[in-house]
Design a protein around this motif. Structure first.
Motif, mmCIF file in Angstrom:
data_model
loop_
_atom_site.group_PDB
_atom_site.id
_atom_site.type_symbol
_atom_site.label_atom_id
_atom_site.label_comp_id
_atom_site.label_asym_id
_atom_site.label_seq_id
_atom_site.Cartn_x
_atom_site.Cartn_y
_atom_site.Cartn_z
ATOM 1 N N GLN A 180 -37.636 5.711 -6.553
ATOM 2 C CA GLN A 180 -36.291 5.944 -7.073
ATOM 3 C C GLN A 180 -36.352 7.245 -7.871
ATOM 4 O O GLN A 180 -36.694 7.250 -9.055
ATOM 5 C CB GLN A 180 -35.829 4.780 -7.936
ATOM 6 N N GLN A 181 -36.039 8.344 -7.228
ATOM 7 C CA GLN A 181 -36.237 9.669 -7.794
ATOM 8 C C GLN A 181 -35.495 9.877 -9.108
ATOM 9 O O GLN A 181 -35.929 10.644 -9.955
ATOM 10 C CB GLN A 181 -35.846 10.747 -6.787
ATOM 11 N N THR A 182 -34.406 9.181 -9.313
ATOM 12 C CA THR A 182 -33.653 9.351 -10.559
ATOM 13 C C THR A 182 -34.396 8.797 -11.768
ATOM 14 O O THR A 182 -34.014 9.086 -12.899
ATOM 15 C CB THR A 182 -32.269 8.674 -10.471
ATOM 16 N N LEU A 183 -35.459 8.016 -11.541
ATOM 17 C CA LEU A 183 -36.235 7.467 -12.658
ATOM 18 C C LEU A 183 -37.556 8.199 -12.889
ATOM 19 O O LEU A 183 -38.274 7.878 -13.829
ATOM 20 C CB LEU A 183 -36.506 5.977 -12.428
ATOM 21 N N ASP A 232 -35.913 -1.263 -14.773
ATOM 22 C CA ASP A 232 -36.836 -0.194 -14.391
ATOM 23 C C ASP A 232 -36.671 1.025 -15.295
ATOM 24 O O ASP A 232 -37.654 1.624 -15.727
ATOM 25 C CB ASP A 232 -36.623 0.214 -12.929
ATOM 26 N N LYS A 233 -35.439 1.390 -15.575
ATOM 27 C CA LYS A 233 -35.187 2.553 -16.436
ATOM 28 C C LYS A 233 -35.761 2.338 -17.830
ATOM 29 O O LYS A 233 -36.366 3.241 -18.412
ATOM 30 C CB LYS A 233 -33.686 2.828 -16.513
ATOM 31 N N ARG A 260 -38.277 0.336 -18.622
ATOM 32 C CA ARG A 260 -39.745 0.359 -18.523
ATOM 33 C C ARG A 260 -40.269 1.786 -18.524
ATOM 34 O O ARG A 260 -41.232 2.111 -19.211
ATOM 35 C CB ARG A 260 -40.205 -0.332 -17.237
ATOM 36 N N ILE A 261 -39.638 2.639 -17.723
ATOM 37 C CA ILE A 261 -40.057 4.048 -17.638
ATOM 38 C C ILE A 261 -39.879 4.722 -18.999
ATOM 39 O O ILE A 261 -40.780 5.408 -19.489
ATOM 40 C CB ILE A 261 -39.260 4.788 -16.545
ATOM 41 N N THR A 262 -38.724 4.533 -19.616
ATOM 42 C CA THR A 262 -38.455 5.143 -20.917
ATOM 43 C C THR A 262 -39.463 4.681 -21.962
ATOM 44 O O THR A 262 -39.971 5.494 -22.746
ATOM 45 C CB THR A 262 -37.021 4.815 -21.379
ATOM 46 N N ALA A 263 -39.779 3.393 -21.960
ATOM 47 C CA ALA A 263 -40.760 2.866 -22.918
ATOM 48 C C ALA A 263 -42.133 3.506 -22.710
ATOM 49 O O ALA A 263 -42.812 3.873 -23.674
ATOM 50 C CB ALA A 263 -40.857 1.350 -22.792
#
Length: 189
Positions: A151-154, A42-43, A45-48
């Protein structure tokens, strides 16, 4: 010498008990590893998506300055009209000469992006993002990029200043949650 004289043949397989113990150990290991692997995926994917959308916004600005045009970026399901209510749709970059929010016959499609991948959603402004000939933008804009699972951290954001500069959100207080410029945590609703 034969087997009857005291030499046993070597074992060629596993017993049922050994197989069950091995499966139990594997399930325990994967039970601990799977949740962290999902979080890592997930991290990434978000970063990409943050990196990709940032490059699209910067390209839009560059194109406006380089070609001396008003470059518009908006979500669209038909690559002709803008639908600012759903930023998960594909996005189109075009020269909106007449400011009507749609790509007319004389307005070329400069670039199109795919729709958002599964597991990620995007929230943007309720207007078209327009970069003017000097690289500026009419109103400061925020684009949120978040995981489908809460997931607030993402949660991440891209901020576009009046000067047209694109800046990613940051975790300024080191609590693993990215904040807006006013130190409030990013919330994806």
């Amino acid at each position: 010498m034969t087997a009857k004289q005291g030499f046993a043949r070597p074992q060629l397989g596993l017993t049922l008990v050994e197989i069950l113990i091995g499966l139990a150990l594997l399930s325990i290991v994967f039970g601990f590893a799977a949740p962290s692997a999902v979080s890592i995926i997930d991290k990434h994917r978000i970063t990409a998506q943050v990196n990709y959308m940032s490059s699209v916004l910067q390209y839009t600005r560059h194109h406006a300055v380089d070609q001396h045009i008003i470059a518009a970026l908006c979500p669209s399901d038909d690559l002709r009209t803008c639908n600012v209510n759903d930023w998960n749709l594909p996005k189109m970059l075009f020269a909106d000469h007449n400011h009507n929010g749609m790509r007319d016959q004389n307005e070329a499609l400069i670039h199109a992006t795919p729709k958002m991948p599964s597991g990620v959603f995007m929230r943007g402004p309720n207007k078209i993002v327009r970069f003017y000939e000097d690289g500026t933008i009419g109103t400061p804009t925020t684009i949120l990029i978040c995981p489908q699972r809460a997931q607030q951290t993402l949660n991440r954001a891209l901020f576009i200043s009046l000067q047209g500069r694109v800046r990613p959100s940051q975790d300024t207080n080191q609590d693993e949650i990215h904040e807006r410029g006013n130190k409030q945590a990013l919330v994806c609703v």
